[in-house]
Design a protein around this motif. Structure first.
Motif, PDB file in Angstrom:
ATOM      1  N   GLU A 134     -38.121  -7.121 -20.586  1.00 41.67           N
ATOM      2  CA  GLU A 134     -38.879  -6.432 -21.638  1.00 41.67           C
ATOM      3  C   GLU A 134     -39.165  -4.989 -21.219  1.00 41.67           C
ATOM      4  O   GLU A 134     -39.059  -4.058 -22.039  1.00 41.67           O
ATOM      5  N   ALA A 135     -39.503  -4.794 -19.947  1.00 41.61           N
ATOM      6  CA  ALA A 135     -39.742  -3.436 -19.460  1.00 41.61           C
ATOM      7  C   ALA A 135     -38.469  -2.599 -19.549  1.00 41.61           C
ATOM      8  O   ALA A 135     -38.514  -1.419 -19.946  1.00 41.61           O
ATOM      9  N   GLN A 138     -37.754  -1.707 -23.223  1.00 40.53           N
ATOM     10  CA  GLN A 138     -38.596  -0.599 -23.678  1.00 40.53           C
ATOM     11  C   GLN A 138     -38.118   0.734 -23.115  1.00 40.53           C
ATOM     12  O   GLN A 138     -38.179   1.759 -23.797  1.00 40.53           O
ATOM     13  N   ARG A 139     -37.612   0.689 -21.889  1.00 42.26           N
ATOM     14  CA  ARG A 139     -37.107   1.926 -21.290  1.00 42.26           C
ATOM     15  C   ARG A 139     -35.842   2.409 -22.010  1.00 42.26           C
ATOM     16  O   ARG A 139     -35.661   3.602 -22.222  1.00 42.26           O
ATOM     17  N   GLU A 141     -35.153   1.869 -25.160  1.00 39.64           N
ATOM     18  CA  GLU A 141     -35.597   2.410 -26.453  1.00 39.64           C
ATOM     19  C   GLU A 141     -36.240   3.782 -26.293  1.00 39.64           C
ATOM     20  O   GLU A 141     -36.089   4.660 -27.163  1.00 39.64           O
ATOM     21  N   ARG A 142     -36.939   3.979 -25.203  1.00 33.33           N
ATOM     22  CA  ARG A 142     -37.642   5.243 -24.993  1.00 33.33           C
ATOM     23  C   ARG A 142     -36.706   6.361 -24.513  1.00 33.33           C
ATOM     24  O   ARG A 142     -36.751   7.488 -25.025  1.00 33.33           O
ATOM     25  N   GLU A 181     -29.394   1.710 -28.730  1.00 35.19           N
ATOM     26  CA  GLU A 181     -30.633   1.303 -28.078  1.00 35.19           C
ATOM     27  C   GLU A 181     -31.109  -0.045 -28.609  1.00 35.19           C
ATOM     28  O   GLU A 181     -31.502  -0.929 -27.838  1.00 35.19           O
ATOM     29  N   ALA A 185     -31.389  -3.368 -26.183  1.00 36.61           N
ATOM     30  CA  ALA A 185     -32.766  -3.812 -25.961  1.00 36.61           C
ATOM     31  C   ALA A 185     -32.972  -5.230 -26.491  1.00 36.61           C
ATOM     32  O   ALA A 185     -33.558  -6.090 -25.807  1.00 36.61           O
ATOM     33  N   ARG A 189     -33.870  -8.973 -24.788  1.00 37.11           N
ATOM     34  CA  ARG A 189     -35.017  -9.784 -25.236  1.00 37.11           C
ATOM     35  C   ARG A 189     -34.594 -11.170 -25.703  1.00 37.11           C
ATOM     36  O   ARG A 189     -35.313 -12.146 -25.504  1.00 37.11           O
TER      37      ARG A 189
END
Length: 268
Positions: A134-135, A138-139, A141-142, A181, A185, A189
């Motif tokens: 999950e981390a 998120q990275r 996506e960011r 992304e 991601a 997940r």
């Protein structure tokens, strides 16, 4: 090709014994293109898995779950008129191939698992992996796909690929950079190692022949393969010299020959 409400991109080559090809994380059907000339005797079906390549990348991570992806493969085989196929999966694709064989054993003639695993053994391990994935999701996506790929290529898992010829390394990088992304991601997940069931205690149920492939320089997955070999009822284990995690890239000729000979053992 429309499969259970998702647009799948599928490449098919040749005629003969069917061989379904499932790529790893950040890969695509193009992963297998260099090997196509080595397998003229097979009908090859190379699939872009959800969130990868030119297959649709749904917004909901639940649509990427392993059980849904396995159901998609069964429907996909129906769509191309194949009742039973040989299945080859690499890394993430190997986890899916194994899951497919457990949930749909009647659809699998022979199973080839390259640098793969039956998942994590304990719930604590799975929970920790879900948090890490999950981390990472998120990275991605960011920071975007390019920043992720820059980091991904530096993982020790892929260290042996630095020895590959520059054109090969560049082709792999282009394949990775084509992703989105959202696709990568949500693949983490929904289909990450922490999300899939642990199959360790069910390996003995598999009756079909299984070929386990690992690269000699990939210590972790060689240990996993040896442990799987001890639990499977009908398996062969081959550790390929001078190769790491991606044997099909690092030793393509040897890899193609081993797979071909294994599948031909099942021909009448």
């Amino acid at each position: 090709m429309e499969v259970n409400g998702i647009r799948y991109h599928v490449k098919q080559y040749g005629e003969g014994e069917p061989l379904l090809l499932l790529h790893g994380f950040t890969g695509s059907a193009d992963t297998w293109a260099p090997l196509v000339p080595s397998w003229p005797e097979f009908r090859l079906i190379a699939v872009d898995l959800p969130g990868h390549g030119r297959t649709e990348a749904p917004k909901s991570a639940d649509r990427y779950r392993m059980e849904q992806a396995a159901a998609d493969l069964a429907a996909l085989l129906d769509n191309v008129g194949i009742e039973k196929a040989n299945v080859l999966g690499y890394s993430m694709g190997g986890r899916l191939a194994l899951s497919f064989a457990i949930w749909h054993p009647h659809r699998v003639r022979r199973l080839v698992l390259e640098s793969s695993s039956p998942g994590l053994k304990t719930e604590a391990e799975r929970r920790a992996r879900r948090e890490a994935d999950e981390a990472l999701a998120q990275r991605i996506e960011r920071d975007g796909v390019r920043a992720f790929v820059d980091d991904w290529e530096q993982l020790p898992l892929f260290a042996t690929q630095k020895r590959l010829p520059k054109p090969v390394r560049e082709a792999i990088r282009r394949e990775r950079l084509r992703h989105t992304e959202q696709g990568l991601a949500n693949s983490l997940r929904g289909m990450g190692t922490g999300m899939q069931p642990s199959w360790w205690e069910r390996l003995g149920e598999l009756a079909m022949p299984v070929l386990l492939l690992c690269g000699k320089h990939d210590d972790k997955f060689c240990r996993i393969a040896a442990d799987m070999h001890a639990r499977l009822a009908n398996s062969e284990l081959v550790c390929v010299e001078d190769a790491g995690h991606a044997i099909h890239v690092e030793q393509p000729g040897i890899f193609a020959k081993i797979v071909s000979e294994f599948i031909k053992k099942g021909e009448v």
